[in-house]
Write a protein that holds these residues in place. Structure first.
Motif, PDB file in Angstrom:
ATOM      1  N   MET A   1     -27.621  10.453 -20.885  1.00 46.01           N
ATOM      2  CA  MET A   1     -26.879   9.433 -21.535  1.00 46.01           C
ATOM      3  C   MET A   1     -26.182   8.541 -20.527  1.00 46.01           C
ATOM      4  N   ASP A   2     -26.074   8.989 -19.336  1.00 41.89           N
ATOM      5  CA  ASP A   2     -25.492   8.181 -18.282  1.00 41.89           C
ATOM      6  C   ASP A   2     -26.593   7.320 -17.688  1.00 41.89           C
ATOM      7  N   SER A   3     -26.276   6.081 -17.320  1.00 45.54           N
ATOM      8  CA  SER A   3     -27.293   5.174 -16.798  1.00 45.54           C
ATOM      9  C   SER A   3     -27.873   5.674 -15.479  1.00 45.54           C
ATOM     10  N   LYS A   4     -27.158   6.550 -14.762  1.00 44.13           N
ATOM     11  CA  LYS A   4     -27.640   7.082 -13.491  1.00 44.13           C
ATOM     12  C   LYS A   4     -28.471   8.346 -13.684  1.00 44.13           C
ATOM     13  N   GLN A   5     -28.541   8.832 -14.896  1.00 44.23           N
ATOM     14  CA  GLN A   5     -29.217  10.094 -15.184  1.00 44.23           C
ATOM     15  C   GLN A   5     -30.715   9.872 -15.344  1.00 44.23           C
ATOM     16  N   SER A   6     -31.518  10.700 -14.695  1.00 44.31           N
ATOM     17  CA  SER A   6     -32.956  10.583 -14.832  1.00 44.31           C
ATOM     18  C   SER A   6     -33.392  11.198 -16.162  1.00 44.31           C
ATOM     19  N   PRO A   7     -34.554  10.786 -16.690  1.00 44.48           N
ATOM     20  CA  PRO A   7     -34.985  11.255 -18.009  1.00 44.48           C
ATOM     21  C   PRO A   7     -35.121  12.767 -18.150  1.00 44.48           C
ATOM     22  N   GLY A   8     -35.469  13.486 -17.091  1.00 49.38           N
ATOM     23  CA  GLY A   8     -35.667  14.921 -17.172  1.00 49.38           C
ATOM     24  C   GLY A   8     -34.402  15.742 -16.983  1.00 49.38           C
ATOM     25  N   THR A   9     -33.294  15.085 -16.674  1.00 51.51           N
ATOM     26  CA  THR A   9     -32.042  15.782 -16.424  1.00 51.51           C
ATOM     27  C   THR A   9     -31.413  16.229 -17.746  1.00 51.51           C
ATOM     28  N   PRO A  10     -31.020  17.496 -17.862  1.00 54.33           N
ATOM     29  CA  PRO A  10     -30.394  17.936 -19.115  1.00 54.33           C
ATOM     30  C   PRO A  10     -29.045  17.253 -19.328  1.00 54.33           C
ATOM     31  N   LEU A  11     -28.705  17.062 -20.592  1.00 55.33           N
ATOM     32  CA  LEU A  11     -27.429  16.441 -20.936  1.00 55.33           C
ATOM     33  C   LEU A  11     -26.281  17.415 -20.704  1.00 55.33           C
ATOM     34  N   PRO A  12     -25.118  16.878 -20.359  1.00 59.93           N
ATOM     35  CA  PRO A  12     -23.949  17.754 -20.335  1.00 59.93           C
ATOM     36  C   PRO A  12     -23.613  18.142 -21.772  1.00 59.93           C
ATOM     37  N   ALA A  13     -22.870  19.207 -21.951  1.00 58.98           N
ATOM     38  CA  ALA A  13     -22.525  19.658 -23.301  1.00 58.98           C
ATOM     39  C   ALA A  13     -21.589  18.683 -24.004  1.00 58.98           C
ATOM     40  N   TYR A  14     -20.755  18.001 -23.232  1.00 58.87           N
ATOM     41  CA  TYR A  14     -19.785  17.070 -23.804  1.00 58.87           C
ATOM     42  C   TYR A  14     -19.830  15.744 -23.071  1.00 58.87           C
ATOM     43  N   LEU A  15     -19.529  14.677 -23.805  1.00 60.19           N
ATOM     44  CA  LEU A  15     -19.562  13.326 -23.264  1.00 60.19           C
ATOM     45  C   LEU A  15     -18.225  12.638 -23.487  1.00 60.19           C
ATOM     46  N   ARG A  16     -17.891  11.728 -22.591  1.00 61.33           N
ATOM     47  CA  ARG A  16     -16.698  10.901 -22.775  1.00 61.33           C
ATOM     48  C   ARG A  16     -17.034   9.744 -23.706  1.00 61.33           C
ATOM     49  N   GLU A  17     -16.010   9.109 -24.240  1.00 60.27           N
ATOM     50  CA  GLU A  17     -16.189   8.018 -25.187  1.00 60.27           C
ATOM     51  C   GLU A  17     -17.112   6.925 -24.651  1.00 60.27           C
ATOM     52  N   ASN A  18     -16.894   6.505 -23.415  1.00 62.55           N
ATOM     53  CA  ASN A  18     -17.721   5.425 -22.858  1.00 62.55           C
ATOM     54  C   ASN A  18     -19.189   5.840 -22.725  1.00 62.55           C
ATOM     55  N   GLN A  19     -19.459   7.108 -22.479  1.00 60.69           N
ATOM     56  CA  GLN A  19     -20.838   7.578 -22.396  1.00 60.69           C
ATOM     57  C   GLN A  19     -21.519   7.528 -23.762  1.00 60.69           C
ATOM     58  N   VAL A  20     -20.770   7.873 -24.806  1.00 59.63           N
ATOM     59  CA  VAL A  20     -21.324   7.821 -26.163  1.00 59.63           C
ATOM     60  C   VAL A  20     -21.598   6.370 -26.539  1.00 59.63           C
ATOM     61  N   LEU A  21     -20.664   5.478 -26.210  1.00 61.11           N
ATOM     62  CA  LEU A  21     -20.831   4.065 -26.555  1.00 61.11           C
ATOM     63  C   LEU A  21     -21.990   3.414 -25.794  1.00 61.11           C
ATOM     64  N   GLN A  22     -22.343   3.940 -24.640  1.00 65.40           N
ATOM     65  CA  GLN A  22     -23.516   3.446 -23.909  1.00 65.40           C
ATOM     66  C   GLN A  22     -24.800   3.847 -24.625  1.00 65.40           C
ATOM     67  N   SER A  23     -24.760   4.961 -25.332  1.00 64.40           N
ATOM     68  CA  SER A  23     -25.948   5.491 -25.992  1.00 64.40           C
ATOM     69  C   SER A  23     -26.133   4.982 -27.416  1.00 64.40           C
ATOM     70  N   LEU A  24     -25.032   4.722 -28.092  1.00 58.55           N
ATOM     71  CA  LEU A  24     -25.087   4.245 -29.467  1.00 58.55           C
ATOM     72  C   LEU A  24     -24.681   2.770 -29.507  1.00 58.55           C
ATOM     73  N   PRO A  25     -25.470   1.924 -30.122  1.00 58.49           N
ATOM     74  CA  PRO A  25     -25.132   0.488 -30.168  1.00 58.49           C
ATOM     75  C   PRO A  25     -24.110   0.195 -31.271  1.00 58.49           C
ATOM     76  N   ILE A  26     -22.920   0.780 -31.117  1.00 52.77           N
ATOM     77  CA  ILE A  26     -21.870   0.596 -32.110  1.00 52.77           C
ATOM     78  C   ILE A  26     -20.557   0.276 -31.402  1.00 52.77           C
ATOM     79  N   SER A  27     -19.593  -0.183 -32.170  1.00 51.20           N
ATOM     80  CA  SER A  27     -18.276  -0.484 -31.611  1.00 51.20           C
ATOM     81  C   SER A  27     -17.445   0.791 -31.503  1.00 51.20           C
ATOM     82  N   LYS A  28     -16.343   0.685 -30.779  1.00 51.25           N
ATOM     83  CA  LYS A  28     -15.429   1.809 -30.634  1.00 51.25           C
ATOM     84  C   LYS A  28     -14.868   2.211 -32.007  1.00 51.25           C
TER      85      LYS A  28
END
Length: 70
Positions: A1-28
């Motif tokens: 979900m991070d822009s620096k993360q490669s496609p094969g890298t597993p996701l962290p268990a938890y994400l910060r708000e800005n990481q979620v907003l990068q992944s979902l095209p929605i407002s805060k």
């Protein structure tokens, strides 16, 4: 979900708000509406820090995908 993360890298268990907003095209505001509707799970670490369950984000996206196919 991070822009620096490669496609094969597993996701962290938890994400910060800005990481979620990068992944979902929605407002805060929409993000917090999803939390209020229990569509995304959060863990409040402190008054100023909330983490979002990466699995709940993936589940929400999968649910949206299913609804889009109907």
């Amino acid at each position: 979900m991070d822009s620096k993360q490669s496609p094969g890298t597993p996701l962290p268990a938890y994400l910060r708000e800005n990481q979620v907003l990068q992944s979902l095209p929605i407002s805060k505001s929409s993000l917090w509406r999803l939390v209020a509707a229990d569509k995304l799970k959060v863990v409040r670490i402190s008054k100023r820090m909330t983490l979002f369950s990466a699995q709940s984000v993936l589940d929400y996206l999968a649910d949206c995908e299913k609804k889009g196919r109907k």
